[in-house]
Design an enzyme around this catalytic site. Sequence first.
Site, short mmCIF file in Angstrom:
data_model
loop_
_atom_site.label_atom_id
_atom_site.label_comp_id
_atom_site.label_asym_id
_atom_site.label_seq_id
_atom_site.Cartn_x
_atom_site.Cartn_y
_atom_site.Cartn_z
N GLY A 14 0.72 -1.33 -0.02
CA GLY A 14 0.02 -0.07 0.03
C GLY A 14 0.92 1.37 0.02
N ASN A 16 1.35 3.11 -2.45
CA ASN A 16 0.69 4.08 -3.53
C ASN A 16 -0.42 4.49 -2.64
OD1 ASN A 16 1.50 4.55 -6.29
ND2 ASN A 16 1.87 2.42 -6.31
N MET A 93 -4.81 -6.85 -6.87
CA MET A 93 -4.31 -7.59 -7.67
C MET A 93 -5.23 -8.75 -7.99
SD MET A 93 -1.29 -6.26 -8.24
CE MET A 93 -0.24 -7.55 -9.31
N ARG A 94 -6.64 -8.35 -8.02
CA ARG A 94 -7.78 -9.36 -8.55
C ARG A 94 -8.21 -8.84 -9.77
NH1 ARG A 94 -7.36 -13.86 -6.59
NH2 ARG A 94 -9.88 -14.33 -7.01
N ILE A 95 -8.45 -9.72 -10.73
CA ILE A 95 -9.31 -9.36 -12.13
C ILE A 95 -10.69 -9.13 -11.77
CG2 ILE A 95 -9.80 -10.18 -14.42
CD1 ILE A 95 -7.04 -11.26 -14.57
N ASN A 110 -7.06 2.96 -12.16
CA ASN A 110 -6.18 2.09 -11.66
C ASN A 110 -4.77 2.59 -11.98
OD1 ASN A 110 -4.93 -0.46 -10.92
ND2 ASN A 110 -4.80 -1.08 -13.27
N HIS A 112 -0.87 1.11 -13.28
CA HIS A 112 -0.24 0.10 -13.72
C HIS A 112 1.28 0.32 -14.02
CE1 HIS A 112 0.19 -3.86 -15.88
NE2 HIS A 112 0.78 -3.22 -16.93
N SER A 139 1.44 3.96 -15.72
CA SER A 139 0.40 4.57 -16.31
C SER A 139 -0.80 4.69 -15.27
CB SER A 139 -0.15 3.83 -17.52
OG SER A 139 0.92 3.80 -18.48
N THR A 144 -11.79 -0.40 -17.30
CA THR A 144 -12.82 -1.12 -18.39
C THR A 144 -12.83 -2.44 -18.40
OG1 THR A 144 -11.49 -0.83 -20.16
CG2 THR A 144 -12.88 1.26 -19.78
N ASP A 148 -6.35 -3.48 -18.03
CA ASP A 148 -5.27 -2.47 -18.36
C ASP A 148 -5.48 -1.93 -19.71
OD1 ASP A 148 -4.23 -3.19 -15.78
OD2 ASP A 148 -2.98 -4.89 -16.80
N GLU A 177 5.54 6.36 -9.34
CA GLU A 177 4.26 6.11 -9.12
C GLU A 177 3.65 6.95 -8.18
OE1 GLU A 177 2.78 2.10 -8.90
OE2 GLU A 177 4.76 1.36 -10.22
C1 GAR Z 1 2.47 -1.04 -7.67
O1 GAR Z 1 3.78 -1.31 -8.55
C2 GAR Z 1 1.50 -1.11 -8.90
O2 GAR Z 1 1.88 -0.16 -10.06
C3 GAR Z 1 1.18 -2.35 -8.90
O3 GAR Z 1 1.63 -3.27 -7.82
C4 GAR Z 1 2.22 -2.41 -6.89
C5 GAR Z 1 1.78 -2.09 -5.63
O4 GAR Z 1 2.52 -1.38 -4.59
N1 GAR Z 1 0.13 -2.59 -9.84
C6 GAR Z 1 -0.07 -3.60 -10.70
O5 GAR Z 1 0.66 -4.47 -10.93
C7 GAR Z 1 -1.57 -3.69 -11.16
N2 GAR Z 1 -1.70 -4.57 -12.25
P1 GAR Z 1 1.99 -0.62 -3.53
O6 GAR Z 1 0.96 -1.51 -2.75
O7 GAR Z 1 3.16 -0.31 -2.75
O8 GAR Z 1 1.11 0.34 -3.80
#
Ligand code: GAR
Length: 201
Positions: A14, A16, A93-95, A110, A112, A139, A144, A148, A177
């Site tokens: 977490g 971000n 990380m769930r679709i 989101n 990515h 990004s 949608t 991604d 990010e």
């Molecule tokens: C981040 O790098 C994010 O871009 C990626 O997971 C990490 C989460 O880090 N997300 C994906 O890969 C989504 N497909 P965080 O939990 O420290 O924010």
Amino acid sequence: MTPLRLAILISGRGTNMEAILRAAEADDYPARPVLVLSNRPEAQGLETAANAGLSAVSVDHKAYGKDRESFERALQSVLIEHQIEMVVLAGFMRILTPWFVSQWTGRMINIHPSLLPKYPGLHTHQRALDSGDAEAGCSVHWVTEGVDEGGVIAQARVSVLANDTADTLADRVLGEEHKLYPKAVALAAEQIRSKKKPLSV
Ligand code: GAR
């Protein structure tokens, strides 16, 4: 204008989410994080969120087996209970099924770790290295049905260095990010609030 009530969905550490919480302390930030929701009860970010005074809730996807939609219905009731107006996926990380996406079209974004449309899905940094790319990045996009694939709101770039590994590149991209996501959340929230122009979903 009143800030939008924001939910941040996570699966792990977490960082971000933390960057968004810090930015949202500003008086003029257009969104107010009120809920952090994780599909993993052990996610480190839940503790950080609770310490910051937010509702920190987990809905363990494992309890629902392969039934993605009933897992998402449980998520949706927590979101409704908290009167959420915008959803931010931050390392979630769930679709998501078309059903859940349709509940939040134009209100869910989101982040990515690649320069979309390059490298949707997993292992983005290794794929950038394997392709010999000179640049990598991240990004922020509207969510949608296609994984991604939604319209890009903002991107940040870093140079790939000669001695980079997937880990060193991931660290450098993560630093970007943390700067990009709070700004992109604000942009998207302004767009949702103003409803002036059609959403570029
Ligand atoms: C981040 O790098 C994010 O871009 C990626 O997971 C990490 C989460 O880090 N997300 C994906 O890969 C989504 N497909 P965080 O939990 O420290 O924010």
